[in-house]
Structures are given as C-alpha cells and as structure tokens.
Scaffold this active site. Structure first.
Site, PDB file in Angstrom:
ATOM      1  N   GLY A 301      38.647  41.110  46.174  1.00 19.13           N
ATOM      2  CA  GLY A 301      39.002  41.320  44.777  1.00 19.13           C
ATOM      3  C   GLY A 301      38.782  42.770  44.403  1.00 19.13           C
ATOM      4  O   GLY A 301      38.896  43.676  45.237  1.00 19.13           O
ATOM      5  N   GLU A 302      38.469  43.015  43.134  1.00 14.99           N
ATOM      6  CA  GLU A 302      38.206  44.359  42.612  1.00 14.99           C
ATOM      7  C   GLU A 302      39.440  45.256  42.630  1.00 14.99           C
ATOM      8  O   GLU A 302      39.354  46.428  42.300  1.00 14.99           O
ATOM      9  CB  GLU A 302      37.093  45.071  43.403  1.00 14.99           C
ATOM     10  CG  GLU A 302      35.776  44.345  43.465  1.00 14.99           C
ATOM     11  CD  GLU A 302      34.731  45.088  44.312  1.00 14.99           C
ATOM     12  OE1 GLU A 302      35.008  46.211  44.784  1.00 14.99           O
ATOM     13  OE2 GLU A 302      33.643  44.533  44.500  1.00 14.99           O
ATOM     14  N   GLY A 303      40.591  44.754  43.078  1.00 17.01           N
ATOM     15  CA  GLY A 303      41.752  45.610  43.274  1.00 17.01           C
ATOM     16  C   GLY A 303      41.744  46.310  44.611  1.00 17.01           C
ATOM     17  O   GLY A 303      42.556  47.208  44.858  1.00 17.01           O
TER      18      GLY A 303
END
Length: 335
Positions: A301-303
C-alpha cells in the site's frame, strides 16, 4: 468549492475532458521519426504518446510527480478483520511525516513531492455491516479533501493510502460494484479465521446495502472509507486538470472503480502501476480493463507500487521527448 453534494460531484463526472487528439497525432508523428526501429521501445512508446495526449504536447514531461497519501479509520474493524488495531493508522501517519516509511524513500528516488492527509482518524467511519459507513456530508467532505489535494501543475499523480481495515472496505466496494464473492484477501496478514471474518463482513455489508448497489456513489458512501473517497476525489481532480494518474494496488483501484462505474471512460487518464499480491487485485484490474506495468509481489500500500512505476513513465517520456529524430541526428531512416 468544486462541489458540495454527491449530485454535484456526479455532474462533474459527466464533464470530464478528453485527451488532446492533436497532441496524440503529433506525438505519434514524432515517435515515428525517432532514432530507433519502429516499435523498438515497446510499451514505452504507447505510454509516452498517452502522456502527450493528456498534457497537450508532443513532448510530454514527467519530472514533477506528486504523491498524496490519504489516511482513514474504519468502523468495520469491530468485526475482527485486521491483524492490527486502528491506532496503527495514526502511528504510520507519523512515520510518513518523519520520512521513515517505504513511500518516503520511493518518493525521493523519483523526485516526487509527497503529501500526507489524515482524515478524522479519531472518528472512524461507521461499521458498514450495521449501517452506512458515512453520511452524505461526510463522504462529500472526503471527496473534496482528495479533489483539492491535487496539484494541477503535476506531470504525474499517485494516490496512496493508509488505514487499518481498508482492505476489507476495498473488498466490499469491489463486491458491490462487480458482484460475486471471494474479494477479500489477507491484508495485514490475517490467518484463515480472520480471512473468513473479512469475507463474512464483506458479504454482510453488501447484503445490508443491496438497495443502493446500482448507484456507485452511494456504494462509496455506504461501504467506503474517508481515505478511499479522498482517493476517488483526487483521481477525478487529476482528470479535470488533465494530469495522468498511476493507480496503486487493490485499495486505490477500488476507489478508481467507483469512478469507472459512475462514468464510462472515467479512468482513461489512468494506468495501473503494478499487480499486487493482495487478494483479488488482478481480478479488479481485469474488471477495470487495466494491464499492470509492474508485477513485483508487492502488497504494502502507501502508493508504493505506483511510485515505482513513476520510473517507468519517466523513462518513457525521457526517450520520447529527449531522443533525436533521424533528421536531427543525421541518421538515415529505414526504407
């Protein structure tokens, strides 16, 4: 204010701009004159021409990427769907602020401006198995937070997320928008019992809100989360500003899916950054008609996966916009 109600946001989706056909034609013509055999750069050529269409120039740029991480908490965690508690969301937001997370390092590596927006972490959404996750006012505020976070001068935009429980929310959105079961994955690493609880929560949420399943924006309100709504708002804002978007993993794509179902062609300005190992991300990409640029076994996640893909677009644009043409280089073109 860009919009104050879901109805106004729905109207905005109907006014999305199209790519610049003249810029695409000019970029295609330039690509045909660059010092390489036709098609030798494969997908990089397609990506550069796609970038040209959205930036309105035959020489697109990618040196000003923007990444925004949106964070939110979710009432559905009461169903035992995560291996971590909601406090971890705020702790990770602090880690982002101090530069200690993976996304911080990736943003630096590709020269991206990184912003973090925490959305009412002390006030989780409601448990969607019991009722709507958000009121209309709450989902509109979240959509606007995302919409207003986008720099219209960015060359590339990436929306990342942090939120304990949000893989369950993303699975519920996917199930509501596309039907079927089996959308839930292991997220933060739940065991078999935890995975069963996630799937049960998803199905319970979809069943409870079956009356609104035909309206993607109502699906977002009833089953979504603040950070997911913010990502949807940001992707919409990028489209209005003609900024190309790289989609991250399963959660980011669930936000994008709301737009795709609400307005045909809404994701034409988006590419899929990577294929995550989380749950049914590949299945969701297939529903969106997106082929991932990378497949590296990521599920952070987190980009993070989309941030890595910034390098792919930067490489595509560097070649397309920086290479000499046959005439410029004094090289004889093929017959």
């Amino acid at each position: 204010m860009p919009f104050q109600t879901l109805a106004e946001f729905r109207d905005l989706l109907g006014r999305f701009p199209a790519p610049d056909s003249a810029a695409i034609a000019a970029a295609e013509a330039r690509n045909g004159q660059l010092t390489k055999p036709p098609g030798a750069l494969g997908q990089l050529e397609r990506l550069a021409i796609w970038m040209a269409g959205w930036q309105g120039t035959d020489k697109p740029r990618a040196d000003h990427p923007q990444i925004v991480i949106f964070a939110g908490n979710h009432g559905v965690t009461a169903q035992g769907v995560s291996a971590f508690t909601a406090e971890v969301t705020a702790q990770m937001v602090a880690n982002f602020a101090h530069g200690g997370a993976a996304i911080n390092q990736l943003a630096k590596a590709f020269g991206a401006k990184l912003d973090v927006q925490a959305l009412d972490l002390d006030r989780p959404t409601a448990d969607f198995t019991k009722g709507p996750a958000m009121t209309e006012a709450e989902v509109v505020v979240a959509l606007r937070r995302g919409f207003e976070a986008v720099d219209p001068k960015a060359h590339i935009f990436v929306a990342g997320e942090m939120g304990i429980g949000n893989t369950t929310v993303a699975a519920a959105l996917a199930a509501a928008l596309f039907g079927g079961s089996g959308w839930a994955g292991r997220g933060t690493g739940v065991d078999d019992a935890g995975l069963a609880r996630k799937e049960a929560a998803v199905m319970a949420g979809v069943a409870r809100h079956k009356a609104i399943l035909g309206d993607p924006l109502e699906v977002l309100r009833c089953l979504g989360g603040r950070e997911i709504a913010a990502m949807a708002g940001a992707i919409a804002a990028a489209r209005m500003a003609r900024v190309p978007v790289i989609l991250d993993g399963f959660i980011a794509c669930s936000a994008a899916a709301v737009l795709a179902k609400a307005a045909p062609g809404a994701l034409d300005h988006c590419v899929a950054g990577h294929l995550s190992t989380e749950g049914a991300h590949g299945r969701l990409l297939a529903e969106l008609g997106k082929e991932p640029l990378l497949s590296l076994g990521l599920r952070l996640g987190e980009g993070s996966g989309a941030a890595l893909a910034i390098g792919v677009l930067q490489g595509a644009v560097a070649c397309h916009s920086g290479m000499a043409t046959f005439a410029e280089a004094g090289v004889s073109a093929g017959a």
